[in-house]
Design a protein around this motif. Structure first.
Motif, PDB file in Angstrom:
ATOM      1  N   LEU A  75       0.823  -1.198   0.000  1.00 28.90           N
ATOM      2  CA  LEU A  75       0.000   0.000   0.000  1.00 28.90           C
ATOM      3  C   LEU A  75       0.863   1.257   0.000  1.00 28.90           C
ATOM      4  CD1 LEU A  75      -2.672  -1.128   2.619  1.00 28.90           C
ATOM      5  CD2 LEU A  75      -2.852  -1.177   0.136  1.00 28.90           C
ATOM      6  N   LYS A  76       0.239   2.383  -0.332  1.00 29.17           N
ATOM      7  CA  LYS A  76       0.951   3.652  -0.290  1.00 29.17           C
ATOM      8  C   LYS A  76       1.254   4.021   1.157  1.00 29.17           C
ATOM      9  CE  LYS A  76      -0.446   5.838  -4.618  1.00 29.17           C
ATOM     10  NZ  LYS A  76      -1.088   7.026  -5.240  1.00 29.17           N
ATOM     11  N   ILE A  77       2.370   4.679   1.346  1.00 31.00           N
ATOM     12  CA  ILE A  77       2.839   4.998   2.687  1.00 31.00           C
ATOM     13  C   ILE A  77       2.700   6.500   2.938  1.00 31.00           C
ATOM     14  CG2 ILE A  77       5.209   5.200   1.861  1.00 31.00           C
ATOM     15  CD1 ILE A  77       6.154   4.127   4.547  1.00 31.00           C
ATOM     16  N   THR A 131       8.486  -2.361   4.212  1.00 34.62           N
ATOM     17  CA  THR A 131       9.582  -2.504   3.247  1.00 34.62           C
ATOM     18  C   THR A 131       9.094  -2.411   1.807  1.00 34.62           C
ATOM     19  OG1 THR A 131      10.804  -3.908   4.803  1.00 34.62           O
ATOM     20  CG2 THR A 131      11.483  -3.970   2.492  1.00 34.62           C
ATOM     21  N   ASP A 132       8.064  -3.191   1.468  1.00 35.70           N
ATOM     22  CA  ASP A 132       7.576  -3.204   0.080  1.00 35.70           C
ATOM     23  C   ASP A 132       6.967  -1.870  -0.311  1.00 35.70           C
ATOM     24  OD1 ASP A 132       8.110  -6.021  -0.729  1.00 35.70           O
ATOM     25  OD2 ASP A 132       6.805  -6.449   0.960  1.00 35.70           O
ATOM     26  N   SER A 133       6.286  -1.206   0.616  1.00 35.55           N
ATOM     27  CA  SER A 133       5.712   0.111   0.324  1.00 35.55           C
ATOM     28  C   SER A 133       6.813   1.134   0.076  1.00 35.55           C
ATOM     29  CB  SER A 133       4.827   0.571   1.486  1.00 35.55           C
ATOM     30  OG  SER A 133       3.702  -0.262   1.629  1.00 35.55           O
ATOM     31  N   ILE A 134       7.875   1.079   0.874  1.00 37.51           N
ATOM     32  CA  ILE A 134       9.001   1.998   0.691  1.00 37.51           C
ATOM     33  C   ILE A 134       9.672   1.764  -0.664  1.00 37.51           C
ATOM     34  CG2 ILE A 134      11.335   2.528   1.530  1.00 37.51           C
ATOM     35  CD1 ILE A 134      10.243   2.061   4.378  1.00 37.51           C
ATOM     36  N   ASN A 165       7.242   2.875  -3.590  1.00 34.38           N
ATOM     37  CA  ASN A 165       6.985   4.316  -3.622  1.00 34.38           C
ATOM     38  C   ASN A 165       8.258   5.151  -3.609  1.00 34.38           C
ATOM     39  OD1 ASN A 165       3.881   4.708  -3.256  1.00 34.38           O
ATOM     40  ND2 ASN A 165       4.403   3.115  -1.786  1.00 34.38           N
ATOM     41  N   HIS A 166       9.433   4.489  -3.561  1.00 29.52           N
ATOM     42  CA  HIS A 166      10.734   5.192  -3.511  1.00 29.52           C
ATOM     43  C   HIS A 166      10.762   6.214  -2.372  1.00 29.52           C
ATOM     44  CE1 HIS A 166      11.299   3.267  -7.339  1.00 29.52           C
ATOM     45  NE2 HIS A 166      10.389   4.008  -7.934  1.00 29.52           N
ATOM     46  N   THR A 167      10.280   5.805  -1.219  1.00 32.66           N
ATOM     47  CA  THR A 167      10.129   6.723  -0.090  1.00 32.66           C
ATOM     48  C   THR A 167      11.479   7.073   0.517  1.00 32.66           C
ATOM     49  OG1 THR A 167       8.014   5.648   0.392  1.00 32.66           O
ATOM     50  CG2 THR A 167       8.950   7.071   2.114  1.00 32.66           C
ATOM     51  N   PRO A 168      11.803   8.363   0.623  1.00 34.67           N
ATOM     52  CA  PRO A 168      13.078   8.745   1.256  1.00 34.67           C
ATOM     53  C   PRO A 168      13.004   8.654   2.769  1.00 34.67           C
ATOM     54  CG  PRO A 168      11.869  10.694   0.576  1.00 34.67           C
ATOM     55  CD  PRO A 168      11.066   9.523   0.096  1.00 34.67           C
ATOM     56  N   SER A 169      14.155   8.513   3.403  1.00 33.61           N
ATOM     57  CA  SER A 169      14.249   8.500   4.862  1.00 33.61           C
ATOM     58  C   SER A 169      14.279   9.925   5.389  1.00 33.61           C
ATOM     59  CB  SER A 169      15.524   7.765   5.292  1.00 33.61           C
ATOM     60  OG  SER A 169      15.893   8.105   6.617  1.00 33.61           O
ATOM     61  N   VAL A 170      13.529  10.196   6.460  1.00 31.45           N
ATOM     62  CA  VAL A 170      13.546  11.543   7.042  1.00 31.45           C
ATOM     63  C   VAL A 170      14.924  11.866   7.609  1.00 31.45           C
ATOM     64  CG1 VAL A 170      11.068  11.599   7.535  1.00 31.45           C
ATOM     65  CG2 VAL A 170      12.645  10.691   9.266  1.00 31.45           C
ATOM     66  N   LEU A 171      15.666  10.845   8.033  1.00 37.39           N
ATOM     67  CA  LEU A 171      17.013  11.083   8.546  1.00 37.39           C
ATOM     68  C   LEU A 171      17.950  11.529   7.437  1.00 37.39           C
ATOM     69  CD1 LEU A 171      19.247  10.973  10.686  1.00 37.39           C
ATOM     70  CD2 LEU A 171      19.513   8.534  10.161  1.00 37.39           C
ATOM     71  N   ILE A 172      17.941  10.817   6.312  1.00 34.36           N
ATOM     72  CA  ILE A 172      18.807  11.183   5.193  1.00 34.36           C
ATOM     73  C   ILE A 172      18.452  12.574   4.677  1.00 34.36           C
ATOM     74  CG2 ILE A 172      19.549  10.559   2.874  1.00 34.36           C
ATOM     75  CD1 ILE A 172      20.557   8.686   5.074  1.00 34.36           C
ATOM     76  N   LYS A 173      17.173  12.873   4.610  1.00 37.67           N
ATOM     77  CA  LYS A 173      16.754  14.200   4.152  1.00 37.67           C
ATOM     78  C   LYS A 173      17.257  15.290   5.101  1.00 37.67           C
ATOM     79  CE  LYS A 173      12.754  16.878   2.582  1.00 37.67           C
ATOM     80  NZ  LYS A 173      13.202  18.104   3.239  1.00 37.67           N
ATOM     81  N   LYS A 174      17.187  15.033   6.412  1.00 43.32           N
ATOM     82  CA  LYS A 174      17.658  16.024   7.380  1.00 43.32           C
ATOM     83  C   LYS A 174      19.167  16.215   7.267  1.00 43.32           C
ATOM     84  CE  LYS A 174      17.494  18.924  10.778  1.00 43.32           C
ATOM     85  NZ  LYS A 174      17.027  20.317  10.493  1.00 43.32           N
ATOM     86  N   LEU A 175      19.909  15.137   7.065  1.00 45.33           N
ATOM     87  CA  LEU A 175      21.351  15.245   6.884  1.00 45.33           C
ATOM     88  C   LEU A 175      21.681  16.103   5.668  1.00 45.33           C
ATOM     89  CD1 LEU A 175      22.311  11.526   7.585  1.00 45.33           C
ATOM     90  CD2 LEU A 175      22.940  13.477   9.005  1.00 45.33           C
ATOM     91  N   LYS A 192      19.290   1.479  -3.522  1.00 41.65           N
ATOM     92  CA  LYS A 192      19.145   2.211  -4.778  1.00 41.65           C
ATOM     93  C   LYS A 192      17.702   2.607  -5.069  1.00 41.65           C
ATOM     94  CE  LYS A 192      23.257   0.046  -6.752  1.00 41.65           C
ATOM     95  NZ  LYS A 192      23.815  -0.846  -7.787  1.00 41.65           N
ATOM     96  N   GLN A 193      16.748   1.834  -4.547  1.00 43.13           N
ATOM     97  CA  GLN A 193      15.346   2.139  -4.809  1.00 43.13           C
ATOM     98  C   GLN A 193      14.814   3.285  -3.956  1.00 43.13           C
ATOM     99  OE1 GLN A 193      14.716   0.567  -7.903  1.00 43.13           O
ATOM    100  NE2 GLN A 193      12.691   0.294  -7.014  1.00 43.13           N
ATOM    101  N   ALA A 194      15.371   3.444  -2.744  1.00 43.93           N
ATOM    102  CA  ALA A 194      14.776   4.421  -1.842  1.00 43.93           C
ATOM    103  C   ALA A 194      15.805   5.154  -0.991  1.00 43.93           C
ATOM    104  CB  ALA A 194      13.748   3.727  -0.936  1.00 43.93           C
ATOM    105  N   LEU A 195      16.567   4.432  -0.190  1.00 45.50           N
ATOM    106  CA  LEU A 195      17.395   5.059   0.837  1.00 45.50           C
ATOM    107  C   LEU A 195      18.409   6.037   0.259  1.00 45.50           C
ATOM    108  CD1 LEU A 195      17.976   5.175   3.860  1.00 45.50           C
ATOM    109  CD2 LEU A 195      19.564   3.264   3.564  1.00 45.50           C
ATOM    110  N   PHE A 196      19.170   5.601  -0.755  1.00 46.83           N
ATOM    111  CA  PHE A 196      20.186   6.457  -1.365  1.00 46.83           C
ATOM    112  C   PHE A 196      19.802   6.875  -2.784  1.00 46.83           C
ATOM    113  CE2 PHE A 196      23.525   4.116   1.404  1.00 46.83           C
ATOM    114  CZ  PHE A 196      23.144   4.871   2.505  1.00 46.83           C
TER     115      PHE A 196
END
Length: 389
Positions: free
Chosen positions: A56-58, A133-136, A139-149, A170-174
Motif C-alpha cells: 500500500l501507499k505509505i 519494506t515493500d511500500s518503501i 513508492n521510492h520513499t526517502p528517509s527523514v534522517l537522510i533528508k535532514k542530513l 538504490k530504490q529508496a534510501l540512497f
C-alpha cells in the motif's frame, strides 16, 4: 483485470484491497509463464527490487517536520555487519570490537526489525517496522534522517562490501544521494578511499556496510576475525572527535539447516537479536539490558541531535534509544508475520490470516490457548499507523 495487473506489475490495481465490489485478487502467473508472456526469473527480480505488488501507499512522515536550530552538529558513523549474531561480540571472537564496546554504550537485549537486510535497514534508517519494506520500495520513499542530513549540509560518504546489492539502497534510501566513487584494487583500499574523502571543516555522515561472507558454522569464527579487523581499520581511518559511532547488524545468522521458505519465516534469537553499540560523549559507558529495537535509533538521532519538535509518532514507530528507558515490547516482521518480542525473550507470532504461535526465549513453541489480545490490538494499531488511508 487483477490477473493482468499482477502479471505486468501494474500497481494502481494490485494495491487495491477492498475498494471495488465483486473483486478478487486472482493471479495467473504460471499459465502466462507457460504461454511465454512473462519470464519467471525476470519477474522475481523485479519484485525483489520494487517490492510486492499488494504494497500500500505509505504516509511518511505524517506531518512536515519542524526543528529547532542545531548548534553542534556531530559527525555520524554507522557500521552494519550483515550476519553478526548477538553472541559474536566476545573478547575471543572479536577482541578489537569488544575493547571498543567497553568504552561505549552497549545494548545487550537488542533486536532487528526483521530477518533480512532490507528489513533491518528499514528499522534503522526509517524508524518503521519491516511491514513497510515493500511500500518503501515501490513508492521510492526517502528517509527523514537522510533528508535532514542533506538539509544540514552534511558531507555524505558510503561504502558497501556488496556494492549496495540490497534493493532498498538504490530504490529508496540512497536514491537521491550522490555517492562518491573511488578507484581501488582491493576492498580495503576502496573502503579507506571513500572515508578519506571526508573533510573535518564541516560535519559528515559515513555509512559502512559490511557482510560476513561465510556464514557456515564451521567458518563463522574465522569470518568474525576478518570483520573485527575491518571495523578496527574503519574506526582508525576517521576522526572520532565529536563523532557518534553506531555499530550493529541488519540481522544475525542461524546455523540451523532451513529451506528457503523456513528461512523466510524464521525469527529465532540467532537471526534477529543483534549487537548494538553506540559511542557518544553524551551517553554513559555501560551495558543496557533493557529491551530495544532498530526502530529506536532514528527517533534518538532526530530528537537528541537534530532537535525535532514533532512527536515521534509523526515520523517513526520506535522510541528514543538514547533515553535508555527500553521498550515494553518490540516488533520484528516480514510480509506475512508480525513477531512481538517481550523483554524476557517470549515471542508471539501472528500472520495475516490470524494464525497464532507462541515461542519461549529458546524458540521452542509453547502451547497457548489464550493469546494476549490487548497486546495484539496495540501492535495492530501501531503497525498500520503510516498507511495512506
Amino acid at each position: 483485470i487483477y490477473a493482468w495487473a499482477d502479471a505486468f506489475l501494474y500497481r494502481p490495481i494490485t494495491m487495491q484491497r477492498s475498494n471495488f465490489p465483486l473483486s478478487y485478487p486472482m493471479t495467473a502467473r504460471t499459465f502466462l509463464e507457460k504461454q511465454g508472456f512473462i519470464n519467471a526469473e525476470t519477474y522475481s527480480q523485479r519484485l525483489e527490487q520494487e517490492g510486492r505488488l499488494d504494497a500500500l501507499k505509505i504516509d511518511y512522515p505524517k506531518k512536515d517536520l519542524q526543528f529547532e536550530q542545531v548548534e553542534n552538529k556531530p559527525n555520524i558513523l554507522v557500521i552494519t555487519v550483515s550476519g553478526l549474531r548477538y553472541d559474536a561480540l566476545t573478547s575471543e571472537k572479536m577482541p578489537k570490537l569488544f575493547e571498543f564496546a567497553t568504552s561505549s554504550t552497549q545494548f545487550t537485549n537488542h533486536y532487528s526489525s526483521g530477518n533480512t537486510n532490507n528489513a533491518g535497514l528499514v528499522g534503522l534508517f526509517y524508524g518503521l517496522n519491516a511491514n513497510y519494506t515493500d511500500s518503501i520500495l515501490s513508492n521510492h520513499t526517502p528517509s527523514v534522517l537522510i533528508k535532514k542530513l542533506q538539509d544540514e549540509k552534511y558531507q555524505f560518504v558510503a561504502y558497501s562490501s556488496t556494492a549496495f546489492k540490497d534493493s532498498l539502497f538504490k530504490q529508496a534510501l540512497f536514491r537521491n544521494v550522490k555517492l562518491p566513487k573511488v578507484k581501488a584494487s582491493s576492498p580495503k583500499e576502496a573502503r579507506n578511499g571513500v572515508l578519506s574523502l571526508l573533510k573535518n571543516d564541516k560535519p559528515w555522515f559515513a555509512y559502512v556496510d559490511l557482510d560476513i561472507t561465510d556464514k557456515t558454522e564451521e567458518n563463522y569464527t574465522k569470518s568474525l576475525a576478518d570483520i573485527d579487523q575491518q571495523i578496527d581499520e574503519t574506526l582508525a581511518s576517521v576522526s572520532l572527535e565529536n563523532t557518534i559511532v553506531i555499530i550493529t547488524a541488519e540481522h544475525g545468522t542461524t546455523f540451523n539447516k532451513l529451506d528457503e521458505k523456513e528461512q523466510e519465516n524464521y525469527f529465532g534469537r540467532d537471526e534477529i537479536q543483534v549487537p548494538f553499540i553506540v559511542y557518544w560523549k553524551d551517553l554513559p559507558v555501560q551495558e543496557v539490558s533493557k529491551l530495544t529495537s532498530h526502530t529506536d535509533l532514528l527517533p534518538a538521532l532526530m530528537s537528541s541531535i537534530f532537535k525535532v519538535k514533532n512527536p515521534v509518532s509523526d515520523y517513526a514507530q520506535g522510541r528514543n534509544l538514547f533515553e535508555l528507558n527500553g521498550d515494553p515490547w518490540v516488533l520484528a516482521s516480514n510480509f506475512r508475520w508480525n513477531v512481538i518480542i517481550q523483554p524476557d525473550g517470549t515471542q508471539y507470532h501472528i500472520d495475516r490470516k490470524g494464525n497464532y504461535k507462541k515461542f519461549d526465549r529458546t524458540y521452542t513453541e509453547q502451547s497457548s490457548s489464550r493469546p494476549p489480545l490487548g497486546l495484539f490490538l496495540e501492535v495492530f494499531k501501531q503497525e498500520r499507523s503510516f498507511i495512506n488511508k
